[in-house]
Motif scaffolding. Structure first.
Motif, PDB file in Angstrom:
ATOM      1  N   ILE A  51      -2.451  -1.220  -5.845  1.00 38.16           N
ATOM      2  CA  ILE A  51      -1.106  -1.847  -5.641  1.00 38.16           C
ATOM      3  C   ILE A  51      -0.401  -0.908  -4.741  1.00 38.16           C
ATOM      4  O   ILE A  51      -0.015   0.220  -4.907  1.00 38.16           O
ATOM      5  N   ARG A  52      -0.073  -1.464  -3.493  1.00 35.15           N
ATOM      6  CA  ARG A  52       0.295  -0.718  -2.297  1.00 35.15           C
ATOM      7  C   ARG A  52       2.077  -0.996  -2.342  1.00 35.15           C
ATOM      8  O   ARG A  52       2.525  -1.885  -2.707  1.00 35.15           O
ATOM      9  N   GLY A  53       2.857   0.042  -1.750  1.00 38.42           N
ATOM     10  CA  GLY A  53       4.062   0.005  -1.302  1.00 38.42           C
ATOM     11  C   GLY A  53       4.493  -0.101   0.243  1.00 38.42           C
ATOM     12  O   GLY A  53       3.807   0.581   1.011  1.00 38.42           O
ATOM     13  N   ARG A  54       5.310  -0.705   0.539  1.00 39.72           N
ATOM     14  CA  ARG A  54       5.628  -0.765   1.956  1.00 39.72           C
ATOM     15  C   ARG A  54       7.414  -0.675   2.003  1.00 39.72           C
ATOM     16  O   ARG A  54       8.063  -0.951   1.311  1.00 39.72           O
ATOM     17  N   PHE A  55       8.069   0.373   2.909  1.00 40.03           N
ATOM     18  CA  PHE A  55       8.999   0.579   3.112  1.00 40.03           C
ATOM     19  C   PHE A  55       9.830  -0.798   3.871  1.00 40.03           C
ATOM     20  O   PHE A  55       8.928  -1.696   4.430  1.00 40.03           O
ATOM     21  N   ALA A  56      11.006  -0.722   3.601  1.00 41.86           N
ATOM     22  CA  ALA A  56      11.865  -2.008   4.553  1.00 41.86           C
ATOM     23  C   ALA A  56      11.539  -2.110   5.971  1.00 41.86           C
ATOM     24  O   ALA A  56      11.568  -3.081   6.621  1.00 41.86           O
ATOM     25  N   SER A  57      11.396  -0.846   6.450  1.00 41.90           N
ATOM     26  CA  SER A  57      10.850  -0.823   7.842  1.00 41.90           C
ATOM     27  C   SER A  57       9.610  -1.489   8.137  1.00 41.90           C
ATOM     28  O   SER A  57       9.372  -1.713   9.622  1.00 41.90           O
ATOM     29  N   GLY A  58       8.692  -1.661   7.383  1.00 41.64           N
ATOM     30  CA  GLY A  58       7.471  -2.213   7.635  1.00 41.64           C
ATOM     31  C   GLY A  58       6.584  -1.392   7.478  1.00 41.64           C
ATOM     32  O   GLY A  58       5.233  -1.665   7.365  1.00 41.64           O
ATOM     33  N   ALA A  59       6.505  -0.030   7.337  1.00 42.49           N
ATOM     34  CA  ALA A  59       5.724   1.121   7.258  1.00 42.49           C
ATOM     35  C   ALA A  59       5.122   0.929   6.140  1.00 42.49           C
ATOM     36  O   ALA A  59       5.566   1.153   4.850  1.00 42.49           O
ATOM     37  N   MET A  60       3.851   1.241   5.848  1.00 40.58           N
ATOM     38  CA  MET A  60       3.000   1.349   4.601  1.00 40.58           C
ATOM     39  C   MET A  60       2.874   2.693   4.219  1.00 40.58           C
ATOM     40  O   MET A  60       2.855   3.744   4.971  1.00 40.58           O
ATOM     41  N   ILE A  61       2.866   3.051   2.833  1.00 42.55           N
ATOM     42  CA  ILE A  61       2.842   4.230   2.375  1.00 42.55           C
ATOM     43  C   ILE A  61       1.453   4.763   2.173  1.00 42.55           C
ATOM     44  O   ILE A  61       0.807   3.935   1.299  1.00 42.55           O
ATOM     45  N   LEU A  62       0.975   5.912   2.683  1.00 37.14           N
ATOM     46  CA  LEU A  62      -0.276   6.302   2.479  1.00 37.14           C
ATOM     47  C   LEU A  62      -0.114   7.206   1.122  1.00 37.14           C
ATOM     48  O   LEU A  62       0.715   7.676   0.791  1.00 37.14           O
ATOM     49  N   TRP A  63      -1.446   7.068   0.441  1.00 33.68           N
ATOM     50  CA  TRP A  63      -1.671   7.989  -0.657  1.00 33.68           C
ATOM     51  C   TRP A  63      -2.046   9.249  -0.412  1.00 33.68           C
ATOM     52  O   TRP A  63      -3.088   9.488   0.366  1.00 33.68           O
ATOM     53  N   GLU A  64      -1.433  10.235  -1.139  1.00 36.10           N
ATOM     54  CA  GLU A  64      -1.576  11.793  -0.635  1.00 36.10           C
ATOM     55  C   GLU A  64      -2.109  12.441  -1.872  1.00 36.10           C
ATOM     56  O   GLU A  64      -1.186  12.387  -2.978  1.00 36.10           O
ATOM     57  N   PHE A  65      -3.226  13.165  -2.095  1.00 36.37           N
ATOM     58  CA  PHE A  65      -3.588  13.967  -3.209  1.00 36.37           C
ATOM     59  C   PHE A  65      -3.856  15.261  -2.845  1.00 36.37           C
ATOM     60  O   PHE A  65      -4.223  15.724  -1.686  1.00 36.37           O
ATOM     61  N   GLU A  66      -3.665  16.448  -3.614  1.00 34.96           N
ATOM     62  CA  GLU A  66      -3.946  17.602  -3.201  1.00 34.96           C
ATOM     63  C   GLU A  66      -4.653  18.233  -4.507  1.00 34.96           C
ATOM     64  O   GLU A  66      -4.052  18.341  -5.684  1.00 34.96           O
ATOM     65  N   ARG A  67      -5.712  19.241  -4.247  1.00 37.84           N
ATOM     66  CA  ARG A  67      -6.380  19.881  -5.330  1.00 37.84           C
ATOM     67  C   ARG A  67      -6.873  21.370  -4.989  1.00 37.84           C
ATOM     68  O   ARG A  67      -7.747  20.956  -3.686  1.00 37.84           O
ATOM     69  N   ASP A  68      -6.385  22.247  -5.336  1.00 40.35           N
ATOM     70  CA  ASP A  68      -7.307  23.658  -4.935  1.00 40.35           C
ATOM     71  C   ASP A  68      -6.793  23.985  -3.347  1.00 40.35           C
ATOM     72  O   ASP A  68      -7.704  24.426  -2.713  1.00 40.35           O
ATOM     73  N   GLY A  69      -5.890  23.488  -2.602  1.00 42.38           N
ATOM     74  CA  GLY A  69      -5.525  23.534  -1.158  1.00 42.38           C
ATOM     75  C   GLY A  69      -6.153  22.770  -0.568  1.00 42.38           C
ATOM     76  O   GLY A  69      -6.131  22.338   0.759  1.00 42.38           O
ATOM     77  N   GLU A  70      -6.828  21.651  -0.982  1.00 43.84           N
ATOM     78  CA  GLU A  70      -7.452  20.394  -0.341  1.00 43.84           C
ATOM     79  C   GLU A  70      -6.606  19.253  -0.309  1.00 43.84           C
ATOM     80  O   GLU A  70      -6.247  18.802  -1.477  1.00 43.84           O
ATOM     81  N   VAL A  71      -6.165  18.667   0.846  1.00 38.28           N
ATOM     82  CA  VAL A  71      -5.328  17.641   0.865  1.00 38.28           C
ATOM     83  C   VAL A  71      -6.173  16.381   1.313  1.00 38.28           C
ATOM     84  O   VAL A  71      -6.899  16.543   2.169  1.00 38.28           O
ATOM     85  N   VAL A  72      -6.043  15.371   0.637  1.00 38.37           N
ATOM     86  CA  VAL A  72      -6.620  13.899   0.887  1.00 38.37           C
ATOM     87  C   VAL A  72      -5.933  12.982   0.964  1.00 38.37           C
ATOM     88  O   VAL A  72      -5.265  12.678  -0.052  1.00 38.37           O
ATOM     89  N   ARG A  73      -6.034  12.224   2.042  1.00 40.43           N
ATOM     90  CA  ARG A  73      -4.961  10.973   2.533  1.00 40.43           C
ATOM     91  C   ARG A  73      -6.095   9.685   2.286  1.00 40.43           C
ATOM     92  O   ARG A  73      -6.836   9.752   3.131  1.00 40.43           O
ATOM     93  N   VAL A  74      -5.416   8.924   1.454  1.00 41.20           N
ATOM     94  CA  VAL A  74      -6.132   7.467   1.714  1.00 41.20           C
ATOM     95  C   VAL A  74      -5.193   6.397   1.850  1.00 41.20           C
ATOM     96  O   VAL A  74      -4.201   6.557   1.680  1.00 41.20           O
ATOM     97  N   ASP A  75      -6.014   5.523   2.556  1.00 40.58           N
ATOM     98  CA  ASP A  75      -5.196   4.177   2.885  1.00 40.58           C
ATOM     99  C   ASP A  75      -5.861   2.943   2.186  1.00 40.58           C
ATOM    100  O   ASP A  75      -6.596   2.167   2.921  1.00 40.58           O
ATOM    101  N   PRO A  76      -5.652   2.832   0.814  1.00 39.52           N
ATOM    102  CA  PRO A  76      -6.500   1.706  -0.069  1.00 39.52           C
ATOM    103  C   PRO A  76      -5.798   0.344   0.205  1.00 39.52           C
ATOM    104  O   PRO A  76      -5.034   0.518   0.736  1.00 39.52           O
ATOM    105  N   THR A  77      -6.794  -0.342  -0.269  1.00 41.55           N
ATOM    106  CA  THR A  77      -6.198  -1.906  -0.191  1.00 41.55           C
ATOM    107  C   THR A  77      -6.290  -2.511  -1.610  1.00 41.55           C
ATOM    108  O   THR A  77      -6.723  -1.896  -2.455  1.00 41.55           O
ATOM    109  N   GLY A  78      -5.693  -3.770  -1.717  1.00 39.65           N
ATOM    110  CA  GLY A  78      -5.623  -4.231  -3.013  1.00 39.65           C
ATOM    111  C   GLY A  78      -4.914  -5.645  -2.813  1.00 39.65           C
ATOM    112  O   GLY A  78      -4.166  -5.998  -1.733  1.00 39.65           O
ATOM    113  N   PRO A  79      -4.553  -6.106  -3.913  1.00 39.44           N
ATOM    114  CA  PRO A  79      -4.178  -7.627  -4.005  1.00 39.44           C
ATOM    115  C   PRO A  79      -2.608  -7.840  -3.951  1.00 39.44           C
ATOM    116  O   PRO A  79      -2.055  -8.860  -3.703  1.00 39.44           O
ATOM    117  N   LEU A  80      -1.900  -6.732  -3.875  1.00 47.09           N
ATOM    118  CA  LEU A  80      -0.575  -6.637  -4.155  1.00 47.09           C
ATOM    119  C   LEU A  80       0.197  -5.709  -3.177  1.00 47.09           C
ATOM    120  O   LEU A  80      -0.099  -4.312  -3.385  1.00 47.09           O
TER     121      LEU A  80
END
Length: 302
Positions: A193-222
């Motif tokens: 389930i994704r979020g979009r700013f009013a500007s139209g920009a989609m929000i990337l999901w960002e995760f971090e563990r032990d100094g490793e940063v992972v950004r994902v751009d998943p898809t979904g129905p909403l």
């Protein structure tokens, strides 16, 4: 020639906001009242100040010149009137804050009731807006932002929790059906389930563990607009639509009651809390100064 000061303020509000309805929202008045005030000023001056169309209101050359001269003059008038507050036992007047919806939900409820009880003569207006507009252009005295969104020439005061986390979560039923991700990249195979700013920009999901940063751009129905429809996203996640990412504090009640289950919790990214910010080159109005001092004391008591 004597022109009513309130009418001049009405012209400035409309010219800054770019419209009568927008000016009405910024000032807490009516669009028709602002329109009549501007007409009176134009009639007294004998010159058109605003070009009006069905879509916008733009100052004429004469209007732009008047606006440039009036803005600092009216600021000085406001400052002069605010001096009277020093002779009161407690400050009085209006205070208008521009804040993201997340701050209105997660930060201000712990502050505002006690502040208004301490300062009963202050009238507080909260404008919840995730567009990150210029607070002064929006007719506000101050704003709440996270550090990456702070504007230049602003003074920032910490407000609310100093550390927060983004959390990922889904209903236990969804995870039982589709499996539980072990790594952020596993989300690419899930309904999200994704979020979009009013500007139209989609929000990337960002995760971090032990100094490793992972950004994902998943898809979904909403996809929902951030702020305005965030509760819909939460309800959809609880109903089993998919995995969502949001402030941990927003999701905490649902995580605690079991309607949502944490996803990838060791990867939840931590970030610094929000700031109350205001222009440093202007005289701080008494209601805002009282709020700043109240926030500082509240932060020290935590």
């Amino acid at each position: 020639m004597k022109i009513d000061l309130g009418d001049l303020n009405a012209f400035v509000a409309v010219a800054r906001a770019g419209g009568f309805r927008e000016g009405a929202r910024a000032t807490g008045s009516s669009a028709s009242g602002l329109s009549e005030a501007v007409r009176r000023v134009e009639a007294q001056l004998g010159v058109r100040l605003l070009n009006r169309t069905t879509r916008s209101v733009v100052p004429t050359e004469a209007g732009a010149g008047l606006l440039a001269r009036l803005t600092p003059a009216l600021t000085e008038v406001d400052a002069a009137l605010d001096v009277i507050n020093r002779f009161r036992d407690k400050p009085a007047g209006a205070l208008r804050l521009n804040v993201p919806v997340s701050a209105a939900r997660l930060v201000l409820p712990a502050i505002i009731p006690a502040f208004l009880a301490a300062y009963p003569d202050i009238r507080l207006e909260i404008v919840a807006d995730d567009n990150f507009v210029d607070v002064l252009a929006a007719g506000c005295d101050a704003g709440i932002r996270y550090d990456e969104r702070l504007e230049q020439d602003m003074i920032a005061v910490p407000i609310g929790p100093r550390l927060q986390r983004f959390a990922a979560a889904a209903s236990p039923a969804y995870l039982d059906r589709h499996g539980r991700p072990d790594h952020p990249r596993d989300l690419l195979g899930h309904a999200c389930i994704r979020g979009r700013f009013a500007s139209g920009a989609m929000i990337l999901w960002e995760f971090e563990r032990d100094g490793e940063v992972v950004r994902v751009d998943p898809t979904g129905p909403l996809i929902v607009q951030v702020g305005a429809a965030t509760d819909l996203a939460v309800d959809a996640a609880i109903a089993g639509t998919g995995i969502m990412s949001l402030f941990e504090d927003w999701l905490r009640p649902h995580l605690d009651n079991g309607s949502l289950e944490p996803v990838l919790e060791p990867w939840w990214q931590q970030f610094s809390g929000p700031f109350l910010y205001y222009p440093g080159r202007r005289l701080v109005p008494a209601p805002l100064r009282a709020f700043i001092d109240f926030v500082k004391v509240s932060s020290n008591q935590r």
